[in-house]
Structures are given as C-alpha cells and as structure tokens.
Design an enzyme around this catalytic site. Structure first.
Site, PDB file in Angstrom:
ATOM      1  N   HIS A  73       0.951  -1.048   0.186  1.00 31.28           N
ATOM      2  CA  HIS A  73       0.008   0.003   0.076  1.00 31.28           C
ATOM      3  C   HIS A  73       1.055   1.211   0.076  1.00 31.28           C
ATOM      4  CE1 HIS A  73      -4.226  -1.505   0.648  1.00 31.28           C
ATOM      5  NE2 HIS A  73      -3.291  -2.436   0.575  1.00 31.28           N
ATOM      6  N   TYR A 202     -10.745   5.528   5.961  1.00 24.38           N
ATOM      7  CA  TYR A 202     -11.189   6.154   7.496  1.00 24.38           C
ATOM      8  C   TYR A 202     -12.288   7.249   7.025  1.00 24.38           C
ATOM      9  CZ  TYR A 202      -6.806   3.977   9.419  1.00 24.38           C
ATOM     10  OH  TYR A 202      -5.573   3.301   9.860  1.00 24.38           O
ATOM     11  N   PRO A 294      -6.380   1.530  18.501  1.00 23.68           N
ATOM     12  CA  PRO A 294      -6.139   0.804  17.272  1.00 23.68           C
ATOM     13  C   PRO A 294      -6.156   1.736  16.136  1.00 23.68           C
ATOM     14  CG  PRO A 294      -8.444   0.192  17.744  1.00 23.68           C
ATOM     15  CD  PRO A 294      -7.969   1.119  18.843  1.00 23.68           C
ATOM     16  N   LYS A 298      -1.001   0.578  15.004  1.00 24.14           N
ATOM     17  CA  LYS A 298       0.174   0.395  15.360  1.00 24.14           C
ATOM     18  C   LYS A 298       0.686  -0.492  16.358  1.00 24.14           C
ATOM     19  CE  LYS A 298       1.736   3.924  13.357  1.00 24.14           C
ATOM     20  NZ  LYS A 298       2.737   3.663  12.038  1.00 24.14           N
ATOM     21  N   TYR A 389       2.173   7.599  10.316  1.00 18.96           N
ATOM     22  CA  TYR A 389       1.270   6.728   9.984  1.00 18.96           C
ATOM     23  C   TYR A 389       2.177   5.625   9.558  1.00 18.96           C
ATOM     24  CZ  TYR A 389      -2.590   4.375   7.824  1.00 18.96           C
ATOM     25  OH  TYR A 389      -3.713   3.526   7.665  1.00 18.96           O
TER      26      TYR A 389
HETATM   27  C1  LIG Z   1      -9.447  -7.648  19.055  1.00 21.48           C
HETATM   28  C2  LIG Z   1      -8.225  -6.785  18.946  1.00 21.48           C
HETATM   29  C3  LIG Z   1      -8.192  -6.295  17.671  1.00 21.48           C
HETATM   30  C4  LIG Z   1      -7.025  -5.448  17.241  1.00 21.48           C
HETATM   31  N1  LIG Z   1      -6.739  -5.063  16.043  1.00 21.48           N
HETATM   32  C5  LIG Z   1      -5.542  -3.987  15.644  1.00 21.48           C
HETATM   33  C6  LIG Z   1      -5.558  -3.513  14.415  1.00 21.48           C
HETATM   34  O1  LIG Z   1      -6.322  -3.536  13.786  1.00 21.48           O
HETATM   35  N2  LIG Z   1      -4.291  -2.822  14.210  1.00 21.48           N
HETATM   36  C7  LIG Z   1      -3.330  -2.920  15.172  1.00 21.48           C
HETATM   37  O2  LIG Z   1      -2.083  -2.579  14.608  1.00 21.48           O
HETATM   38  N3  LIG Z   1      -3.316  -3.667  16.196  1.00 21.48           N
HETATM   39  C8  LIG Z   1      -4.492  -4.177  16.580  1.00 21.48           C
HETATM   40  N4  LIG Z   1      -4.726  -4.857  17.643  1.00 21.48           N
HETATM   41  C9  LIG Z   1      -3.624  -4.903  18.644  1.00 21.48           C
HETATM   42  C10 LIG Z   1      -2.359  -6.038  17.960  1.00 21.48           C
HETATM   43  O3  LIG Z   1      -3.081  -7.165  17.540  1.00 21.48           O
HETATM   44  C11 LIG Z   1      -1.358  -6.002  19.324  1.00 21.48           C
HETATM   45  O4  LIG Z   1      -0.817  -4.781  19.622  1.00 21.48           O
HETATM   46  C12 LIG Z   1      -0.513  -7.243  19.178  1.00 21.48           C
HETATM   47  O5  LIG Z   1      -1.126  -8.601  19.057  1.00 21.48           O
HETATM   48  C13 LIG Z   1       0.639  -7.068  20.256  1.00 21.48           C
HETATM   49  O6  LIG Z   1       1.445  -8.399  20.006  1.00 21.48           O
HETATM   50  P1  LIG Z   1       1.935  -8.916  21.478  1.00 21.48           P
HETATM   51  O7  LIG Z   1       2.832 -10.053  21.060  1.00 21.48           O
HETATM   52  O8  LIG Z   1       2.610  -7.955  22.351  1.00 21.48           O
HETATM   53  O9  LIG Z   1       0.604  -9.575  22.175  1.00 21.48           O
HETATM   54  P2  LIG Z   1      -0.205 -10.724  21.724  1.00 21.48           P
HETATM   55  O10 LIG Z   1      -0.545 -10.557  20.144  1.00 21.48           O
HETATM   56  O11 LIG Z   1      -1.595 -10.416  22.571  1.00 21.48           O
HETATM   57  O12 LIG Z   1       0.495 -11.974  22.178  1.00 21.48           O
HETATM   58  C14 LIG Z   1       0.546 -12.584  23.417  1.00 21.48           C
HETATM   59  C15 LIG Z   1       0.435 -13.819  23.550  1.00 21.48           C
HETATM   60  O13 LIG Z   1       0.800 -14.206  24.976  1.00 21.48           O
HETATM   61  C16 LIG Z   1      -0.302 -15.399  25.239  1.00 21.48           C
HETATM   62  N5  LIG Z   1      -0.398 -15.423  26.876  1.00 21.48           N
HETATM   63  C17 LIG Z   1      -1.322 -14.585  27.389  1.00 21.48           C
HETATM   64  N6  LIG Z   1      -1.122 -14.884  28.537  1.00 21.48           N
HETATM   65  C18 LIG Z   1      -0.629 -15.781  28.748  1.00 21.48           C
HETATM   66  C19 LIG Z   1       0.028 -16.582  29.884  1.00 21.48           C
HETATM   67  N7  LIG Z   1      -0.477 -16.362  31.070  1.00 21.48           N
HETATM   68  N8  LIG Z   1       0.960 -17.449  29.642  1.00 21.48           N
HETATM   69  C20 LIG Z   1       1.401 -17.786  28.663  1.00 21.48           C
HETATM   70  N9  LIG Z   1       1.106 -17.166  27.364  1.00 21.48           N
HETATM   71  C21 LIG Z   1       0.075 -16.349  27.340  1.00 21.48           C
HETATM   72  C22 LIG Z   1      -1.555 -14.940  24.337  1.00 21.48           C
HETATM   73  O14 LIG Z   1      -2.287 -16.218  24.154  1.00 21.48           O
HETATM   74  C23 LIG Z   1      -0.822 -14.617  23.206  1.00 21.48           C
HETATM   75  O15 LIG Z   1      -0.485 -15.469  22.121  1.00 21.48           O
HETATM   76  C24 LIG Z   1      -5.700  -5.587  18.042  1.00 21.48           C
HETATM   77  C25 LIG Z   1      -6.091  -6.358  19.279  1.00 21.48           C
HETATM   78  C26 LIG Z   1      -7.248  -6.815  19.695  1.00 21.48           C
HETATM   79  C27 LIG Z   1      -7.108  -7.639  20.971  1.00 21.48           C
END
Ligand SMILES: Cc1cc2nc3c(=O)[nH]c(=O)nc-3n(C[C@H](O)[C@H](O)[C@H](O)COP(=O)(O)OP(=O)(O)OC[C@H]3O[C@@H](n4cnc5c(N)ncnc54)[C@H](O)[C@@H]3O)c2cc1C
Length: 395
Positions: A73, A202, A294, A298, A389
């Site tokens: 994009h 948007y 969201p 980011k 962005y």
């Molecule tokens: C519904 C939703 C929609 C989203 N939409 C967007 C979007 O459109 N654009 C965007 O940029 N961001 C979006 N986000 C945010 C983005 O998805 C997150 O910022 C991103 O997933 C962060 O990655 P992470 O690895 O830090 O955490 P996560 O992806 O949350 O990974 C954490 C992992 O730890 C595991 N875990 C949790 N607790 C435990 C435990 N006690 N023991 C072992 N493992 C555990 C979980 O199962 C998971 O697999 C969204 C988030 C959600 C919840």
C-alpha cells in the site's frame, strides 16, 4: 529442571519475533504459550505492517509468504463530509510502503519457521508463573497435560499481552501505570467479501467513524464506531451493512459490496503504558507493556519494534557482556511508544464523532473540523501525518 537463557512468555508477534532474533544472535530461548497452536493461528487482530516491520522480517528470512501474499500500500483515504481525500504516504515519506497482511497469518508463519529451525515452543502451558525475577536465577513454572513443569532462565521476556501474567509479577509500587479508557469503541467485522476499495478508508461521519480495512481479495475488515460496553447483540448483520453504507457514502456514488459476516465483536479503546518496561531480570515487550488505540494500526508494529530492541540488548549482555543496552531497554522503547501513543490518540480524536456528554462539545467539533480541513489542504500537514502513519524514522 530444564534450563535456557531467555524464557519467553507468550507466542504473539512480540514473543515469536524475539525468539527468532535471539536465535539469530545465538542466544538460547524457550517460548511458553497458554493457548493451542490452532487458536493462535486463527486469532483475528491487526493487519497493517509498517515498512520497517516488513524490512526486519525480510532481512531475517521471515517474510517469504508475507512478500508473496501481502498487498503493498502507498496511500490511505480519509472521508469527510462525503468527500474523499487521499494521503499518498509513500510519495510524502521517502518511498516507504506499507503491507497489508493479517496478523494471524504472520503468527502462523513465525510459528512454522520457529519449529522448522528446531525452536522450543510449549503450547497450552497453563498457569504460567514467574519466580525470582529480582535475583540472578529466575524460573518459570507451569502445568502441561496435568504435569508441573519448571524452566530455569537467566532472563524472562514478558510478551504475554495486556491480559498476561508477566506484568503482575512485578512488585507493587515499582511500575508507574498510565491508563486512559477512551469514550470510543469499535464494532469490528470480518466479512467474506471482496474489498470495495484499493486503499484503506477512514471515514468521519456525523453518526460515527467507519473504517474499511483490507485483508485479502476475498475477505474484508470493517469497523464502526460505537460506545464502550455496547453489546454485539445490538449489531445484527443487516444493521452493520446499513451503517457502513451510510457512514462510508461519498458524493460521487461510491458503492459498498456486502457479503456474509464471518466474525464480529466490540473492542474498547484505551491508552496504556507502564514505566519502566523492566524489573530485575524481567523485560516486558508489546501489549504486556503498552496498548494504543487501534486507529493508527500500530500495536503489532510496536510489539515487533520492542522485540528487536530487546533481542539486540539481550545479545549484547549475553554474548559480549555489555549490560548498557539492556539497562537502557525501557528508555529506548518508551521514546517510540510515547510518539505512537500521541499519534494514535490524535488520530482517534480526529476521526471519531465526539461523545455527546463531552464538555464544550460544539467548540471541540469546530476545532476537529479545522484540523481535518488543514490536513486536507496542506502538504506539510499531510507529510506529518504520513511520517507518523508509516512509522517515523529516529523513533
Ligand atoms: C480484538 C483486537 C483487535 C486488534 N486490532 C488491531 C488492528 O487493527 N491494528 C493494530 O495495529 N493492532 C490491533 N490490535 C493490537 C495488536 O493485535 C496487538 O498490539 C498485538 O497483538 C501485540 O502483540 P503482542 O505479541 O505484544 O501480544 P499478543 O498478540 O496479545 O500476544 C500475547 C500472547 O501471549 C499469550 N498469553 C497470554 N497470557 C499468557 C499466559 N498467562 N501464559 C502464556 N501465554 C500467555 C496469548 O495467548 C498470546 O498468544 C488488536 C488487538 C485486539 C485484541
């Protein structure tokens, strides 16, 4: 008891990218994930990757499928008062492109590649707990298939998201928590329909924000502004399509394609940061340490950026006995985190309908309109939007 150098809690983008980068540095690690492999490979979340996220994955050989199937994009469309305004971010910010590729596909790729290189990853690790993080010998304990498991580590990476356990292992009073629940929420919709646009849209509308995001040629993602705690039962599919068509409508007769809704839910919005992102031998990364609204897409990009900083810092400490980057880990990450918080918050307030109960609402709406008009009229304002962005260099 099993031993490793870095125990990683959580197999999301932060934990999995960290594992790969540590392995590239020759630093041993083990990943523990609470859910099953099938669950994490299907969990629908983000989908827009910054140029530097893609560049990192590419450089480490983690982007083969992303490169083949992701869509490049170069601009984004903002709609206001029925008019379309395109911001050509690639042209405005040094040729940097973004890629649309669903988070669950990226997670599936990272897991597949991790296991293929012989990496250790325990799925369905229940009741994970952290011990001794303030000493030299931290330990992770969990239950798997009814058995108690223990892992001795030198360092622990808390990559377990906002609802994980790692942050809670830090003693009370150590972390400063900044948290703001925003008066906005999104109905998120995944539908089996070809996109009605080539670029992300948007739309600011008097009835509330609407977003048309992209996922693939056959599946699209949509968002509709609602209020926090609005139950999804109030959003039958017919209402979703009606609201999307009205809020996304343009004066030039743009048409929305409709299709079967595959998934829908309501997501609240918050800004959340803990400082510092480290305590003793525990280092928090990604959503475990910070959540951004969201709007700017980011969260995933920040998670990958933290993982990169943490992998380099741990490698410096373990391979070269240089403690400085690890000591500076939190400060290094937080500079970017706060920049992104500010941009995501600014963009959120720019494109949402302001809540009725907001004091001085009418004045604030006039200021919002003035900001939007400035953004569409000024190349300098668009360039500022573009660099934030796309992901501003130097942060
Ligand atoms: C519904 C939703 C929609 C989203 N939409 C967007 C979007 O459109 N654009 C965007 O940029 N961001 C979006 N986000 C945010 C983005 O998805 C997150 O910022 C991103 O997933 C962060 O990655 P992470 O690895 O830090 O955490 P996560 O992806 O949350 O990974 C954490 C992992 O730890 C595991 N875990 C949790 N607790 C435990 C435990 N006690 N023991 C072992 N493992 C555990 C979980 O199962 C998971 O697999 C969204 C988030 C959600 C919840």
């Amino acid at each position: 008891m099993a031993r490793t150098c870095v125990g990683i809690v959580g197999a999301g983008p932060a934990g999995l990218v960290l594992a790969h980068l540590l392995a590239d540095h020759g630093v041993e690690c083990v990943v523990l994930e609470q859910k099953s492999r099938a669950y994490v490979e299907k969990r629908v979340r983000a989908g827009l990757l910054e140029h530097r996220t893609v560049a990192l994955l590419d450089e480490r050989g983690l982007a083969e499928r992303l490169r083949a199937e992701g869509q490049v994009h170069r601009g984004v469309e903002l709609r206001f008062a029925g008019e379309r305004h395109r911001i050509p971010y690639t042209e405005l910010y040094g040729g940097r492109e973004m890629v649309v590729y669903a988070q669950q596909e990226l997670v599936a790729d990272l897991i597949g590649l991790w296991l293929a290189r012989g990496g250790e990853l325990a799925f369905e690790a229940e009741d994970v707990s952290l011990h001794g993080i303030d000493g030299e010998r931290p330990e992770l304990r969990w239950r798997a298939a009814g058995r108690d498991e223990r892992l001795a580590c030198e360092f622990v990476a808390g990559c377990d998201g906002y609802h994980g356990v790692s942050r809670g292992a830090v003693p009370d009073g150590v972390l400063r928590v900044h948290e703001l629940a925003l008066p906005f929420a999104w109905v998120g919709v995944l539908a089996a329909v070809a996109p009605s646009t080539e670029e992300i849209i948007y739309a600011h509308h008097a009835d509330g924000f609407a977003g048309h995001m992209l996922r693939s040629a056959a599946v699209s993602r949509f968002y509709l502004q609602t209020t926090p705690d609005d139950p999804i039962e109030r959003w039958p599919d017919g209402r979703i399509w009606e609201e999307l068509a009205r809020r996304l409508a343009t004066r030039d007769g743009w048409k929305l394609r409709e299709g079967p809704v595959l998934e829908k839910n309501v997501t609240d919005m918050r800004s959340f940061v803990v400082e510092p992102m480290q305590f003793g031998r525990l280092f928090l990364a990604g959503d475990a340490a910070h959540i951004v609204p969201p709007t700017g897409a980011k969260g995933l990009n920040l998670a990958v950026a933290d993982a990169r900083v943490l992998a380099d810092a741990l490698a410096a400490r373990v391979r070269r006995n240089d403690p400085a980057p690890l000591e500076a880990y939190s400060a290094t990450c937080l500079r970017r985190v706060w920049r992104v918080q500010e941009f995501s918050s600014w963009m959120t307030w720019l494109i949402h309908r302001l809540p009725a109960e907001l004091p001085d609402r009418e004045l604030r709406e006039r200021l919002q309109r003035a900001q939007l008009e400035y953004l569409f009229a000024s190349r300098a304002a668009m360039a500022s939007f573009a660099e934030n962005y796309v992901g501003i260099e130097g942060f």
